[in-house]
Design an enzyme around this catalytic site. Structure first.
Site, PDB file in Angstrom:
ATOM      1  N   GLU A  61     -89.132 -79.484  50.503  1.00  0.00           N
ATOM      2  CA  GLU A  61     -89.084 -77.696  50.244  1.00  0.00           C
ATOM      3  C   GLU A  61     -89.265 -76.121  51.402  1.00  0.00           C
ATOM      4  O   GLU A  61     -90.422 -76.577  51.539  1.00  0.00           O
ATOM      5  CB  GLU A  61     -89.129 -77.451  49.092  1.00  0.00           C
ATOM      6  CG  GLU A  61     -88.698 -78.117  48.326  1.00  0.00           C
ATOM      7  CD  GLU A  61     -89.013 -78.572  46.717  1.00  0.00           C
ATOM      8  OE1 GLU A  61     -90.303 -77.358  46.684  1.00  0.00           O
ATOM      9  OE2 GLU A  61     -88.663 -78.958  45.607  1.00  0.00           O
ATOM     10  N   ARG A 100     -66.562 -68.892  59.912  1.00  0.00           N
ATOM     11  CA  ARG A 100     -64.995 -69.141  60.802  1.00  0.00           C
ATOM     12  C   ARG A 100     -64.140 -69.537  59.397  1.00  0.00           C
ATOM     13  O   ARG A 100     -63.237 -69.485  59.741  1.00  0.00           O
ATOM     14  CB  ARG A 100     -65.033 -70.103  61.796  1.00  0.00           C
ATOM     15  CG  ARG A 100     -65.360 -70.146  62.995  1.00  0.00           C
ATOM     16  CD  ARG A 100     -65.518 -71.145  64.329  1.00  0.00           C
ATOM     17  NE  ARG A 100     -66.737 -71.578  63.951  1.00  0.00           N
ATOM     18  CZ  ARG A 100     -67.856 -72.401  64.746  1.00  0.00           C
ATOM     19  NH1 ARG A 100     -67.072 -73.170  65.772  1.00  0.00           N
ATOM     20  NH2 ARG A 100     -68.457 -72.577  64.257  1.00  0.00           N
ATOM     21  N   ASP A 137     -57.143 -65.902  72.710  1.00  0.00           N
ATOM     22  CA  ASP A 137     -56.160 -66.251  71.641  1.00  0.00           C
ATOM     23  C   ASP A 137     -56.075 -64.968  71.186  1.00  0.00           C
ATOM     24  O   ASP A 137     -56.545 -63.776  71.806  1.00  0.00           O
ATOM     25  CB  ASP A 137     -56.830 -67.774  70.923  1.00  0.00           C
ATOM     26  CG  ASP A 137     -58.895 -66.817  69.614  1.00  0.00           C
ATOM     27  OD1 ASP A 137     -58.783 -65.715  70.115  1.00  0.00           O
ATOM     28  OD2 ASP A 137     -59.692 -67.167  69.594  1.00  0.00           O
ATOM     29  N   LYS A 157     -52.498 -70.391  72.448  1.00  0.00           N
ATOM     30  CA  LYS A 157     -52.859 -71.937  72.091  1.00  0.00           C
ATOM     31  C   LYS A 157     -52.389 -72.424  70.840  1.00  0.00           C
ATOM     32  O   LYS A 157     -52.528 -71.472  70.291  1.00  0.00           O
ATOM     33  CB  LYS A 157     -54.364 -71.588  72.284  1.00  0.00           C
ATOM     34  CG  LYS A 157     -55.836 -71.064  71.191  1.00  0.00           C
ATOM     35  CD  LYS A 157     -56.964 -71.215  71.294  1.00  0.00           C
ATOM     36  CE  LYS A 157     -57.966 -70.442  70.840  1.00  0.00           C
ATOM     37  NZ  LYS A 157     -59.248 -70.666  70.155  1.00  0.00           N
ATOM     38  N   THR A 192     -67.736 -75.720  71.898  1.00  0.00           N
ATOM     39  CA  THR A 192     -68.083 -77.548  72.224  1.00  0.00           C
ATOM     40  C   THR A 192     -67.519 -76.905  73.602  1.00  0.00           C
ATOM     41  O   THR A 192     -67.340 -78.052  74.039  1.00  0.00           O
ATOM     42  CB  THR A 192     -67.013 -78.949  71.367  1.00  0.00           C
ATOM     43  OG1 THR A 192     -65.796 -77.752  71.259  1.00  0.00           O
ATOM     44  CG2 THR A 192     -67.620 -79.163  70.284  1.00  0.00           C
ATOM     45  N   GLY A 200     -64.241 -76.633  74.897  1.00  0.00           N
ATOM     46  CA  GLY A 200     -63.259 -77.108  75.180  1.00  0.00           C
ATOM     47  C   GLY A 200     -62.180 -76.131  75.274  1.00  0.00           C
ATOM     48  O   GLY A 200     -61.616 -76.820  76.863  1.00  0.00           O
TER      49      GLY A 200
END
Length: 456
Positions: free
Chosen positions: A175, A232, A307, A336, A367, A369
């Site tokens: 905790e 997100r 994007d 994309k 990541t 990518g």
């Protein structure tokens, strides 16, 4: 009749006081507080004792009683001191309250901020510390959780403050244990805590720190969230899923926060997830990237959005280069198509990047990518070099290795998240500090100044 006789007797006894005592009484009645009058009057303790005696028998009651006594003494109106000033200049000097020839500590003139002359080095150092304390007389307190302690310390150095004393640890069962070790009653408190991985632990630390300060009677609690976790998940993309960004906002608002300071929220509508009682300052981290890339020798620069949702961010970056460095940069966009979350199936370029130095601008790199594949597309379309800028470098999983092995020249991120030895060993990764921007925002909010002026 008996009451009137007693009042008359008391008034007569009071009128028998010496002229000096009458003047002292008038000086005391004209001051705002009794403690201040003790420092500002020029009368000795025997005089004050006589005044106190008169007050005890009920003679001191109102300004009209003082005026009556002065009239009986044939005095002119106004406060008179022991020595009559010889000129108007001397009178002005005499009317300044003092204690043994020294200026009162209760003086409120504008000159009190200037150090007096003829002081020893020790006195000058003490005076400098005093002026520093007066700079934050409103009670600014800065605390930091474990999310990014290095950033919290850097902000404290920028503000010339000490980081607040607090314990944010764990009990034996895991905790969160929060203890604030200094008085925050009536203070303006700021908590620096990005909700980065481990996301849930950092969110719980932030909520309990807010609760602790609120229960300790802090005047205002502002949370500085350089990276807003769950950002997100800002809308329902399919059935039976939460809008997590809004739920986190409701949790913080329920705990009693008064203001939010964030850096490059993933989408602007997150500001609306907080109620009107909690204003949100979404700072533009791109201004730091503009200063960095503006000093580089770029050939035919083009700002690229990875994007469609980031076109506005890329446009602001382009305008910043034009405004500060007079660089006529182009604008391009990559469309994309994702096969699934974290995986890009196809990319199409909108715009011309032939023989250009491209800067891919995004709010975060997870990541890596998308970023690496976008760099490959740009180079295939004729770009000379490819750079990248993002405010938040999560670099989850293989992100750091992908950047190290990519075709990009350099990737620039901000220190909104804590760094690691792996990141520092990556030669293509450059980390800039956002501490100065956050420190200026914190100071402007505390001093009730404009925050938007930081970006003009």
């Amino acid at each position: 009749m008996r009451f009137v006789a007693k009042s008359a007797a008391r008034t007569l006894a009071f009128c028998k006081l010496s002229r000096q005592n009458v003047q002292a009484l008038r000086a005391l009645s004209s001051t705002t507080t009794s403690s201040e009058s003790l420092f500002t009057s020029q009368y000795n303790w025997s005089t004050f004792a006589a005044v106190a005696s008169a007050a005890a028998i009920g003679a001191v009651g109102s300004a009209s009683t003082l005026a009556m006594c002065e009239k009986s003494k044939d005095d002119t109106p106004g406060i008179k001191y022991d020595q009559e000033p010889s000129s108007e200049k001397d009178a002005a000097a005499e009317l300044k309250p003092s204690v043994s020839g020294k200026k009162s500590i209760f003086a409120t003139s504008g000159s009190e901020m200037n150090p007096p002359t003829g002081m020893t080095p020790a006195e000058e150092a003490f005076e400098a510390r005093t002026r520093k304390a007066k700079t934050h007389a409103g009670g600014l307190k800065l605390f930091s959780g474990n999310g990014n302690m290095a950033l919290g310390l850097e902000i404290a150095r920028q503000l010339d403050l000490n980081l607040g004393k607090a314990t944010v640890g764990r009990f034996a069962d895991g905790e969160v244990n929060v203890i604030i070790h200094e008085n925050v009653r009536g203070k303006d408190c700021f908590i620096v805590q990005p909700t980065c991985p481990p996301v849930n632990d950092n969110i719980m630390e932030l909520l309990l720190m807010v609760s602790t300060l609120s229960r300790a009677s802090a005047r205002r609690i502002s949370v500085v969230i350089p990276y807003y976790g769950y950002a997100r998940q800002d809308r329902k993309m399919q059935a039976r899923v939460p809008i997590s960004a809004a739920d986190i906002a409701r949790l913080m608002e329920a705990m009693g926060i008064d203001r939010v300071i964030a850096v490059d929220l993933h989408c602007g509508q997150i500001q609306g997830f907080f109620g009107p009682r909690v204003p949100v300052d979404n700072l533009d981290g791109g201004v730091i990237g503009v200063d960095y890339f503006g000093s580089k020798d770029l050939h035919n620069p083009v700002v690229v959005s990875p994007d469609a949702g980031g076109v506005y961010r890329a446009k602001k970056f382009k305008e910043g280069l034009a405004h500060k460095f007079d660089l006529d940069a182009g604008l391009a966009m990559i469309i994309k198509q994702r096969a699934r979350a974290g995986s890009v199936d196809q990319m199409d370029l909108v715009g011309d990047v032939t023989d250009s130095d491209c800067i891919i601008v995004d709010d975060m790199i997870d990541t890596a990518g998308t970023m690496c594949k976008a760099a490959e597309v740009l180079l295939e379309k004729g770009a000379r070099r490819v750079f990248a800028f993002a405010s938040h470098g999560l670099l989850s999983g293989p992100g750091n290795d992908r950047i190290a092995n990519s075709k990009m020249e350099e990737v620039v991120i901000l220190n909104t998240l804590p760094t690691s030895p792996q990141r520092e060993a990556n030669e293509k990764l450059t980390q800039l500090s956002v501490a100065e921007l956050l420190a200026k925002a914190i100071f402007n909010i505390h001093a009730k100044r404009s925050v938007s002026a930081l970006f003009k």
